[in-house]
Design an enzyme around this catalytic site. Structure first.
Site, PDB file in Angstrom:
ATOM      1  N   GLU A 149      34.621 -28.692  67.944  1.00 24.44           N
ATOM      2  CA  GLU A 149      35.248 -27.508  68.563  1.00 24.44           C
ATOM      3  C   GLU A 149      35.106 -27.422  70.085  1.00 24.44           C
ATOM      4  OE1 GLU A 149      33.680 -24.143  66.415  1.00 24.44           O
ATOM      5  OE2 GLU A 149      34.384 -24.896  64.502  1.00 24.44           O
ATOM      6  N   ASN A 191      36.036 -33.166  65.678  1.00 26.46           N
ATOM      7  CA  ASN A 191      36.423 -32.184  64.657  1.00 26.46           C
ATOM      8  C   ASN A 191      36.776 -30.851  65.318  1.00 26.46           C
ATOM      9  OD1 ASN A 191      36.456 -31.542  61.737  1.00 26.46           O
ATOM     10  ND2 ASN A 191      34.734 -30.166  62.198  1.00 26.46           N
ATOM     11  N   HIS A 228      41.317 -24.217  58.370  1.00 23.84           N
ATOM     12  CA  HIS A 228      41.020 -22.871  57.858  1.00 23.84           C
ATOM     13  C   HIS A 228      42.289 -22.037  58.004  1.00 23.84           C
ATOM     14  CE1 HIS A 228      36.756 -23.658  57.530  1.00 23.84           C
ATOM     15  NE2 HIS A 228      36.704 -24.064  58.781  1.00 23.84           N
ATOM     16  N   GLU A 257      37.531 -29.068  56.465  1.00 22.81           N
ATOM     17  CA  GLU A 257      36.941 -27.772  56.080  1.00 22.81           C
ATOM     18  C   GLU A 257      37.994 -26.887  55.428  1.00 22.81           C
ATOM     19  OE1 GLU A 257      34.914 -25.962  59.423  1.00 22.81           O
ATOM     20  OE2 GLU A 257      34.122 -27.885  60.109  1.00 22.81           O
ATOM     21  N   ASP A 259      40.232 -24.405  53.665  1.00 27.43           N
ATOM     22  CA  ASP A 259      40.298 -23.213  52.819  1.00 27.43           C
ATOM     23  C   ASP A 259      41.562 -22.446  53.212  1.00 27.43           C
ATOM     24  OD1 ASP A 259      39.355 -22.053  55.235  1.00 27.43           O
ATOM     25  OD2 ASP A 259      37.364 -21.639  54.421  1.00 27.43           O
TER      26      ASP A 259
HETATM   27  O1  9MR Z   1      30.534 -21.800  56.792  1.00 27.54           O
HETATM   28  C1  9MR Z   1      29.602 -21.764  57.870  1.00 27.54           C
HETATM   29  C2  9MR Z   1      28.880 -20.433  57.853  1.00 27.54           C
HETATM   30  O2  9MR Z   1      28.035 -20.347  56.723  1.00 27.54           O
HETATM   31  C3  9MR Z   1      28.047 -20.284  59.109  1.00 27.54           C
HETATM   32  O3  9MR Z   1      27.523 -18.989  59.183  1.00 27.54           O
HETATM   33  C4  9MR Z   1      28.853 -20.576  60.366  1.00 27.54           C
HETATM   34  C5  9MR Z   1      27.960 -20.604  61.548  1.00 27.54           C
HETATM   35  O4  9MR Z   1      28.505 -21.192  62.628  1.00 27.54           O
HETATM   36  O5  9MR Z   1      29.493 -21.845  60.246  1.00 27.54           O
HETATM   37  C6  9MR Z   1      30.358 -21.923  59.172  1.00 27.54           C
HETATM   38  O6  9MR Z   1      30.980 -23.194  59.169  1.00 27.54           O
HETATM   39  C7  9MR Z   1      31.825 -23.452  60.286  1.00 27.54           C
HETATM   40  C8  9MR Z   1      31.760 -24.923  60.583  1.00 27.54           C
HETATM   41  O7  9MR Z   1      30.431 -25.303  60.802  1.00 27.54           O
HETATM   42  C9  9MR Z   1      32.610 -25.279  61.789  1.00 27.54           C
HETATM   43  N1  9MR Z   1      33.964 -24.823  61.634  1.00 27.54           N
HETATM   44  C10 9MR Z   1      34.107 -23.436  61.256  1.00 27.54           C
HETATM   45  C11 9MR Z   1      33.299 -23.124  60.014  1.00 27.54           C
HETATM   46  C12 9MR Z   1      33.551 -21.717  59.555  1.00 27.54           C
HETATM   47  O8  9MR Z   1      33.106 -20.778  60.505  1.00 27.54           O
END
Ligand code: 9MR
Length: 441
Positions: A149, A191, A228, A257, A259
């Site tokens: 990111e 990513n 997402h 990722e 969803d």
């Molecule tokens: O799903 C993850 C969530 O449990 C955490 O609180 C969060 C913290 O940053 O991260 C979420 O996963 C993220 C992923 O690491 C990077 N892309 C976005 C995802 C959803 O927020």
């Protein structure tokens, strides 16, 4: 099931595989085309037997949802903590699954000590983190999200401001070089999210970076598309174009990722479109969903996953499984063409007892539509039924006389122009191939 035939000369060659029964799990279905189907896993759910049962049965790739992030693995500077990450990695590997590493360097989820650092001290701390974590897991990771990111949302197409970015624009390539040195066998990915729509500035910005890295020999092997989606950020109709254009730079692409918020057949169709987009790109090597049951999701209220809170398969599960099974005989091999790395691919319906065969061949693709051609053998007096899936519509035909029993079914007959006819499908984001069947008229 379709039988695969070799594509036209100069195009990608596809290997015929014996027709077999449809696979009954996501992993087995994806493996039929040489791909994986993964999920994010949370260490604290590994004691939930329903969760682990679905995990072990359905998936062959695992990503730690949070346990490999910087704050988890280096809570104090120079002191590394792998307990929860190891639980996930060991569970996966004991079950014969592979692991995607997520993530080595990120502006978010930094440990407190790092958040306040800057300049050379931060650059060195980041590189040490990459080196230590990638070395610890050396040989156990299929692909690392080396940097996560790093691009800005909005119209700039540039980098996101962060403490890491302020150490110098070369921080990303420095991280990739450190990761390559630490684990030469892992694929190294960039990513990001909101990089799905080809026309978005952020997508273009990441594309230009990958293009630059490839031209200068920076070690990058893959690009992860988080995917997402929700009503405010829907699956773009040009998703296939995005994946293909990145793949054409010489990197693998992965959906990392996935969803999609929603329910029922609408959600099922969107999942189908995403999976089909991956399947139609030879270098799209696999798909990971961001959790197992809706209740496991970071967006639980949006019910964005493939299993409901009780672990039952949703309509979206069935549509994903079916699309994966439809691709089951398409085993990508090294492309032989330099003009079109994916090449046109074809599928042949089984020979009917009545004695004719219809072979579907992919044609040109655009953001909103694609062409297909059908060649009939075995008779000159054919009746071919072409069925498209919603929201697809056939908007043009050639070399045939068509009738329309329903909006998504076309019955094609000869019009004196031989035994190959074609049509244009307005796909609405659904890249599924039409199904074709032949009868002697
Ligand atoms: O799903 C993850 C969530 O449990 C955490 O609180 C969060 C913290 O940053 O991260 C979420 O996963 C993220 C992923 O690491 C990077 N892309 C976005 C995802 C959803 O927020």
């Amino acid at each position: 099931m379709s039988t695969l035939v070799a594509a036209a000369a100069g195009a990608a060659v596809l290997v015929a595989s014996p027709a077999s029964g449809a696979a009954s799990t996501l992993a087995a279905a994806a493996q039929q085309s040489g791909r994986y189907f993964g999920t994010a896993v949370a260490a604290n759910k590994l004691s939930d037997s329903t969760y682990v049962g679905i995990l072990n049965r359905e998936f062959d790739m695992v990503t730690a949802e949070n346990e490999m992030k910087m704050d988890a693995t280096e809570p104090s500077q120079g002191q590394f903590s792998y307990g929860n990450a190891d639980r996930i990695v060991n569970q996966a590997r004991n079950q014969g699954k592979r692991v995607r590493g997520h993530a080595l360097a990120w502006h978010s989820q930094q440990p407190g000590w790092m958040q306040n650092m800057s300049g050379t001290a931060l650059r060195n701390a980041m590189l040490n983190h990459v080196t230590q974590v990638a070395s610890y897991y050396r040989g156990k990771i299929y692909a690392w999200d080396v940097v996560n990111e790093a691009f800005a949302d909005g119209s700039s197409g540039g980098r996101r401001d962060s403490n890491l970015q302020r150490t110098g624009n070369d921080w990303i390539e420095a991280a990739f070089r450190a990761a390559r040195a630490a684990d030469p066998g892992a694929k190294l990915c960039y990513n990001d999210y909101n990089t799905d729509n080809w026309s978005h500035a952020k997508t273009q910005g990441v594309y230009r970076m990958v293009q630059d890295f490839k031209s200068r020999g920076v070690p990058i092997d893959c690009v992860g598309f988080q995917a997402h989606f929700n009503s405010g950020n829907p699956v773009p109709s040009n998703y296939h174009t995005t994946l293909q254009n990145f793949a054409n730079l010489g990197v693998d692409v992965q959906i990392t990722e996935l969803d999609i918020e929603g329910s029922g057949s609408t959600q099922a169709q969107q999942y189908q479109g995403v999976v089909q987009a991956c399947l139609s790109v030879t270098r799209c090597t696999g798909i990971t969903v961001w959790g197992i049951r809706d209740t496991d999701s970071w967006r639980a209220s949006g019910t964005p996953l493939l299993f409901d809170g009780s672990g039952n398969k949703k309509a979206a599960y069935t549509s994903v499984l079916n699309v994966l099974n439809n691709a089951s005989s398409t085993v990508p091999t090294t492309p032989t063409s330099t003009t079109d790395p994916t090449g046109p691919t074809t599928t042949t319906t089984p020979q009917n007892p009545g004695g004719c065969t219809a072979t579907y061949r992919e044609g040109q693709k655009w953001n909103d539509r694609f062409n297909g051609e059908v060649t009939v053998s075995g008779t000159n007096n054919w009746v071919v039924t072409v069925t498209v899936s919603s929201p697809q519509r056939i908007i043009a035909t050639w070399n045939t006389t068509a009738t329309w029993p329903s909006a998504n079914v076309m019955v094609a007959r000869p019009n004196g122009n031989g035994n190959t006819f074609g049509f244009t499908v307005q796909h609405g984001g659904n890249w599924n191939w039409p199904s074709v069947s032949c009868q002697v008229g």
